[in-house]
Design an enzyme around this catalytic site. Structure first.
Site, PDB file in Angstrom:
ATOM      1  N   ASP A  20       4.991  -3.793  13.287  1.00 11.25           N
ATOM      2  CA  ASP A  20       4.472  -3.847  11.924  1.00 11.25           C
ATOM      3  C   ASP A  20       5.486  -3.188  11.000  1.00 11.25           C
ATOM      4  O   ASP A  20       6.172  -2.235  11.396  1.00 11.25           O
ATOM      5  CB  ASP A  20       3.129  -3.101  11.827  1.00 11.25           C
ATOM      6  CG  ASP A  20       2.587  -3.048  10.417  1.00 11.25           C
ATOM      7  OD1 ASP A  20       2.074  -4.072   9.941  1.00 11.25           O
ATOM      8  OD2 ASP A  20       2.682  -1.983   9.783  1.00 11.25           O
ATOM      9  N   ASP A  63      -1.022   1.124  12.853  1.00 15.55           N
ATOM     10  CA  ASP A  63      -1.537  -0.234  12.681  1.00 15.55           C
ATOM     11  C   ASP A  63      -1.316  -1.098  13.918  1.00 15.55           C
ATOM     12  O   ASP A  63      -2.178  -1.900  14.292  1.00 15.55           O
ATOM     13  CB  ASP A  63      -0.886  -0.906  11.463  1.00 15.55           C
ATOM     14  CG  ASP A  63      -1.473  -0.392  10.148  1.00 15.55           C
ATOM     15  OD1 ASP A  63      -2.336   0.499  10.199  1.00 15.55           O
ATOM     16  OD2 ASP A  63      -1.059  -0.884   9.084  1.00 15.55           O
ATOM     17  N   GLU A  97       6.030  -1.621   6.949  1.00 14.42           N
ATOM     18  CA  GLU A  97       5.495  -1.245   5.642  1.00 14.42           C
ATOM     19  C   GLU A  97       6.607  -1.442   4.628  1.00 14.42           C
ATOM     20  O   GLU A  97       7.772  -1.111   4.906  1.00 14.42           O
ATOM     21  CB  GLU A  97       4.994   0.198   5.635  1.00 14.42           C
ATOM     22  CG  GLU A  97       3.816   0.456   6.566  1.00 14.42           C
ATOM     23  CD  GLU A  97       2.574  -0.335   6.215  1.00 14.42           C
ATOM     24  OE1 GLU A  97       2.383  -0.623   5.011  1.00 14.42           O
ATOM     25  OE2 GLU A  97       1.806  -0.685   7.127  1.00 14.42           O
ATOM     26  N   HIS A 146      -2.617   1.936   7.288  1.00 14.85           N
ATOM     27  CA  HIS A 146      -1.488   1.224   6.680  1.00 14.85           C
ATOM     28  C   HIS A 146      -0.170   1.948   6.943  1.00 14.85           C
ATOM     29  O   HIS A 146       0.717   1.990   6.088  1.00 14.85           O
ATOM     30  CB  HIS A 146      -1.716   1.010   5.181  1.00 14.85           C
ATOM     31  CG  HIS A 146      -2.841   0.072   4.887  1.00 14.85           C
ATOM     32  ND1 HIS A 146      -2.744  -1.288   5.049  1.00 14.85           N
ATOM     33  CD2 HIS A 146      -4.114   0.308   4.468  1.00 14.85           C
ATOM     34  CE1 HIS A 146      -3.902  -1.860   4.727  1.00 14.85           C
ATOM     35  NE2 HIS A 146      -4.740  -0.910   4.380  1.00 14.85           N
TER      36      HIS A 146
END
Length: 499
Positions: free
Chosen positions: A16, A168, A18, A163
């Site tokens: 993941d 996550d 960000e 988040h």
């Protein structure tokens, strides 16, 4: 993280990223954090993990909006390595492995490739992908709501989504495990474990007891875990029988990277074909418009309209009087509604110039084209719609949504271009009129209603020719669906000027 030197590289890499949130047209995403875990495909246990903050080349890209989405501030990344410094580790971790994540095909994979392109290095390539958003929407159905990670985590009682990358991906793995278990149980006794017996009271994306809608609306806070409004509450998909003794259930979900994945055939049902995604959103609004009478009395707002009454010209709209609030709408779901002085905001615009005629590119589930056309947007209309965009987006973000917001006014660079808007002509589900829009033709001062006996988009082609003019009366409908959000303009009445 030291990855295996084996050429097999059989571990699944859940990852993941960000990023910053672009705040103006043309601005790109910048990576702020990367997190990944390597998972054994046979036991679904975490083998190794890696995460790091990333310092972007331009710290000013970390806006207040960006911080609100993931909590990563400029101070947090000022001493972090650049992507160039960690690129070898990321490449070694991802290349040649199965990639997995939530909405990675549309978002995370694209951001990784962009990041490698910016530093002039070849990007890693997967030997397959498991996109849990696409996969669970197909296999698990929308029983958990909008299928965002936060919604699924709430559905299974896994806590709030932070988040942050490593948190996550670990939550993503747990969600997949829970969903796979439910599907396995359903497939073992399909006659007993019916779809309806598995509906959870937490299936909606927000707690209705907390979803109060003050007139001001914009400052609304939702106290449940971050998510966004659910605009589609389709019946659950039937359980799919698997044969785990022949193939591992997780590996059976693997999708190979193919040409269709890059440029999918619109005739196929692919949740990550943006055309079909748009089509599904259109169906949602068509259904909700026909069932608006189901709105709960406490959430209803008087529209004060009759025929063309209740539609305001852009110059009649006071920007400071526009507000937004959540209302209970289609089948108990929550959605944003835009208001002007306490009434539902609907607009009318005279003599909009058609830029592009009727589009029939995308199909609904019945095989009928979903109709829309593009018109030039005058400055007065742009001003109102830009304000609506800002107000609705703020409320969406305040509620915890991290969907990508798509501006309602379409702007492209170039002196020959002009701001445009897309007006949708919905299909009706029932009734004599095959279209959800009343269509009139104006000739020498007289206005005549056009009657259509059957659904035939070819009949509309000569009416909406580029360069022709249309008086449009339309609703302003915010949507938030599968990590895409924005405003959709739905034509209620169109008056076509004869040339």
């Amino acid at each position: 993280m030291n990855s295996s030197s084996s050429e097999e590289r059989s571990e699944i890499a859940f990852f993941d990223v960000e990023t910053t949130v672009p705040t103006r047209p043309g601005q790109r995403f910048a990576l702020l954090e990367f997190g990944a875990i390597l998972v054994c495909p046979r036991k679904l246990v975490e083998l190794q993990s890696y995460s790091t903050l990333i310092k972007p080349a331009d710290l000013s890209l970390i806006s207040t909006l960006s911080v609100r989405c993931n909590g990563i501030t400029p101070d947090a990344v000022v001493s972090a390595p650049t992507f160039l410094q960690i690129s070898d580790q990321v490449y070694d971790l991802l290349h040649g492995r199965i990639w997995a994540g939530h909405n990675i095909i549309r978002f995370d994979c694209a951001r990784i490739r962009e990041a490698f392109a910016e530093i002039g290095k070849p990007a890693p390539e997967p030997k397959g992908t498991i996109d849990s958003l696409q996969l669970l929407t197909q296999k698990f159905g929308r029983r958990a709501g909008d299928m965002k990670m936060a919604t699924l985590a709430t559905y299974f009682g896994l806590g709030q989504q932070t988040h942050r990358s490593l948190d996550d991906v670990r939550m993503n793995l747990e969600v997949v495990k829970y969903c796979a278990t439910v599907l396995f149980l359903e497939s073992s006794l399909p006659d007993i474990f019916t779809a309806n017996s598995w509906v959870s009271p937490n299936a909606t994306t927000r707690s209705r007891s907390n979803a109060k809608s003050p007139p001001e609306g914009v400052g609304l806070k939702i106290s449940t875990p971050p998510s966004s409004s659910k605009l589609n509450d389709d019946p659950m998909l039937p359980p799919t029988n698997h044969e785990p003794e022949e193939k591992h259930p997780i590996l059976s979900l693997l999708t190979r990277i193919t040409a269709e994945e890059v440029e999918p055939n619109i005739a196929q049902r692919d949740p990550f074909n943006m055309g079909q995604l748009s089509s599904e959103m259109e169906e949602t609004f068509e259904m909700s418009s026909t069932e608006s009478s189901e709105m709960s009395p406490s959430a209803a707002v008087s529209d004060g309209s009759s025929d063309s009454a209740g539609f305001l010209e852009p110059d009649e709209v006071l920007i400071s009087s526009i507000s937004a609030s959540f209302v209970t709408f289609f089948r108990g779901s929550q959605r944003i509604q835009l208001l002007h002085e306490g009434f539902i905001l609907r607009l009318s615009c005279s003599r909009l110039k058609v830029r592009f005629g009727i589009s029939t590119k995308f199909l609904d589930h019945a095989g009928r084209p979903r109709l829309n056309f593009v018109a030039n947007a005058p400055q007065s209309l742009c001003k109102v719609l830009d304000a609506c965009d800002g107000i609705a987006q703020k409320l969406s973000l305040d509620s915890g949504s991290n969907s990508e917001w798509r501006p309602v006014v379409i702007r492209k660079n170039g002196f020959v271009n002009y701001p445009t808007v897309r007006l949708h002509i919905p299909n009706t589900i029932s009734g004599d009129n095959p279209y959800g829009t009343e269509i009139y033709q104006k000739d020498s001062g007289s206005v005549q209603k056009l009657v259509f006996s059957k659904y035939d988009p070819a009949e509309l082609d000569p009416l909406f020719t580029p360069g022709s003019f249309v008086d449009a009366f339309f609703s302003i409908d915010p949507y938030d669906y599968q990590q895409n959000a924005g405003i959709r303009l739905v034509a209620k009445k169109l008056i076509i000027h004869s040339n």
